[in-house]
Design a protein around this motif. Structure first.
Motif: not given
Length: 144
Positions: A111-118, A128-140
């Motif tokens: 999805e477009e939202a996931a592409r924007a996150m990437l 490194c990723l923050t805790v929130v960034e890691e969680k978002l990447l794991s969710l995707i």
């Protein structure tokens, strides 16, 4: 000035002459495979919009490197790279992030939202990723 016919040379003429001199002098390529660098987009229309993004060197040539960015692979001259001087462990961490992003990017149903996150993760200014960034990447990753 000789190349410009005795006139003040344009930026393009100067750039071409400098490139030819660099190719003749064959200064060793200072980059190594696995190194994390920053893209310098000046004078390269193929890199427009990518200036400042991080990339990982995956091939070292005489005057260029092939690098992996969040949105694919590019071959760039060494003057379009800036070393970030990350520790070896930080380079390995960035390689893992890059691999995860590459796997997700290949998904046609992303999805477009996931592409924007990437894209956001591909433009980070830290190793490194923050805790929130890691969680978002794991969710995707879970959703795909």
């Amino acid at each position: 000035m000789e190349e410009a016919g005795g006139k003040v040379p344009s930026a393009r003429v100067v750039s071409d002459v400098v490139q030819r001199i660099m190719e003749r002098t064959k200064a060793p390529n200072p980059y190594r495979v696995g190194e994390v660098c920053q893209i310098i987009a000046k004078d390269n229309p193929d890199l427009r919009g990518k200036g400042g993004n991080w990339c990982i060197v995956n091939h070292v040539g005489e005057v260029s490197c092939t690098v992996t960015m969040w949105d694919g692979e590019y071959t760039v001259r060494i003057n379009h790279l800036k070393p970030l001087n990350y520790l070896e462990s930080e380079c390995q961490q960035m390689q893992l992030i890059s691999d995860r992003i590459s796997r997700l990017r290949e998904n046609e149903n992303l999805e477009e939202a996931a592409r924007a996150m990437l894209k956001y993760l591909g433009e980070l200014k830290r190793p490194c990723l923050t805790v929130v960034e890691e969680k978002l990447l794991s969710l995707i990753e879970q959703e795909c």
